[in-house]
Design a protein around this motif. Structure first.
Motif, mmCIF file in Angstrom:
data_model
loop_
_atom_site.group_PDB
_atom_site.id
_atom_site.type_symbol
_atom_site.label_atom_id
_atom_site.label_comp_id
_atom_site.label_asym_id
_atom_site.label_seq_id
_atom_site.Cartn_x
_atom_site.Cartn_y
_atom_site.Cartn_z
ATOM 1 N N ALA A 182 17.437 134.063 16.495
ATOM 2 C CA ALA A 182 15.905 133.774 15.702
ATOM 3 C C ALA A 182 15.211 135.047 15.478
ATOM 4 N N GLU A 183 15.744 135.875 16.097
ATOM 5 C CA GLU A 183 14.848 137.458 15.884
ATOM 6 C C GLU A 183 13.421 137.296 15.974
ATOM 7 N N GLY A 184 13.154 136.849 17.193
ATOM 8 C CA GLY A 184 11.694 136.923 17.696
ATOM 9 C C GLY A 184 10.839 135.423 17.504
ATOM 10 N N GLY A 185 11.706 134.539 16.860
ATOM 11 C CA GLY A 185 11.080 133.204 16.365
ATOM 12 C C GLY A 185 11.004 132.495 17.651
ATOM 13 N N VAL A 186 10.267 131.584 17.685
ATOM 14 C CA VAL A 186 10.259 130.642 18.838
ATOM 15 C C VAL A 186 11.518 129.464 18.795
ATOM 16 N N GLY B 255 3.936 125.242 25.799
ATOM 17 C CA GLY B 255 3.823 123.961 24.970
ATOM 18 C C GLY B 255 4.924 124.086 23.680
ATOM 19 N N VAL B 256 5.545 125.315 23.450
ATOM 20 C CA VAL B 256 6.305 125.409 22.237
ATOM 21 C C VAL B 256 7.785 125.600 22.625
ATOM 22 N N GLY B 257 7.991 126.984 23.179
ATOM 23 C CA GLY B 257 9.240 127.126 23.425
ATOM 24 C C GLY B 257 9.358 128.589 24.143
ATOM 25 N N TYR B 258 10.547 129.243 23.643
ATOM 26 C CA TYR B 258 10.804 130.509 24.098
ATOM 27 C C TYR B 258 11.185 131.429 22.804
ATOM 28 N N ARG B 259 10.817 132.769 22.999
ATOM 29 C CA ARG B 259 11.427 133.763 21.872
ATOM 30 C C ARG B 259 11.530 135.260 22.580
ATOM 31 N N ILE B 260 12.277 135.912 21.988
ATOM 32 C CA ILE B 260 12.412 137.279 22.334
ATOM 33 C C ILE B 260 11.230 138.210 22.026
ATOM 34 N N ASP B 261 10.678 138.711 23.032
ATOM 35 C CA ASP B 261 9.321 139.518 22.776
ATOM 36 C C ASP B 261 9.744 140.858 22.033
ATOM 37 N N GLY C 220 3.235 130.985 30.018
ATOM 38 C CA GLY C 220 3.350 129.949 30.975
ATOM 39 C C GLY C 220 4.453 129.190 30.781
ATOM 40 N N GLU C 221 4.652 128.047 31.429
ATOM 41 C CA GLU C 221 5.987 127.041 31.191
ATOM 42 C C GLU C 221 5.862 126.618 29.885
ATOM 43 N N CYS C 222 7.089 126.256 29.329
ATOM 44 C CA CYS C 222 7.007 125.519 28.171
ATOM 45 C C CYS C 222 6.986 124.002 28.602
#
Length: 220
Positions: free
Chosen positions: A153-157, A201-207, A217-219
């Motif tokens: 995802a290259e930083g995308g959520v 509330g959205v998801g995860y991403r590579i920072d 916070g938690e997703c």
């Protein structure tokens, strides 16, 4: 017969494991990274056809050779439709199986997925290896699958639902906390500063930003 085939393959310098039924096959596939799957269509538990469908659905790209007594043309056609890359009927010569396996392996080598690099991570999908800043990171099969989706995802959520869909099988419980637990363990394996950010509330991403390392916070 399976043991005889395994021993014959070992003499040809091809390592092989045996699964006597579909459930064992699926369990072994979830634990180990194999180069090729050789499937008999008529096995106890989930059939060889069902195992083939699960392999294809996983997106691993693992070649499948069906080794079976079902030798009619429509049997072969249905096998290829399920995702088989090759089809060998019984009885057969071991040398032919060896030659077909080596041909599949050569073909697989020509289609190796590219190595991805992001935020100091180097992920090699073919060798199933991950390095962070040159340091090898040992990951479980599931942790690797999650990281592969996030890096792509290259930083995308990526939402927890999408991770569950892409890194787990079709029978995964949509209400499970497996994603949260796996991401948490993956963070720890990768070490500090934390690379996987949680977007509440959205998801995860590579920072990939200057503040990489802060865990959100938690997703939801």
């Amino acid at each position: 017969m399976a043991e005889a085939i395994r021993d014959g393959l070992r003499l040809a310098a091809i390592a092989a494991d045996i699964a006597g039924d579909g459930d064992t096959a699926l369990e072994m596939l979830s634990i180990n990274a194999y180069d090729i799957a050789v499937l008999d269509r008529d096995i106890p538990g989930p059939s060889g056809d069902e195992v083939a469908e699960r392999i294809v659905a996983s997106g691993s790209g693992m070649p499948i050779l069906m080794l079976t007594a079902a030798d009619r043309l429509d049997d072969k056609a249905s096998g290829f439709e399920l995702g088989a890359d090759d089809y060998l009927t019984k009885p057969f010569e071991l040398q032919e199986l060896v030659l077909r396996l080596r041909a599949l392996d050569r073909r697989r080598a020509h289609n190796r997925p590219p190595v991805r690099e992001l935020a100091g991570l180097r992920l090699d999908p073919f060798r199933r290896e991950v390095y962070r800043d040159g340091r090898y990171v040992a990951l479980t099969r599931k942790q690797f699958a999650v990281l592969e989706v996030l890096v792509a995802a290259e930083g995308g959520v990526i939402s927890a639902e999408e991770l569950l869909e892409r890194a787990w099988d079709e029978n995964a419980d949509p209400f499970t906390n497996a994603v949260r637990i796996t991401v948490s363990a993956l963070r720890k394996r990768l070490g500090e500063p934390w690379l996987i950010a949680t977007v509440p509330g959205v998801g995860y991403r590579i920072d990939t930003g200057p503040d990489a390392g802060r865990e959100g916070g938690e997703c939801g």
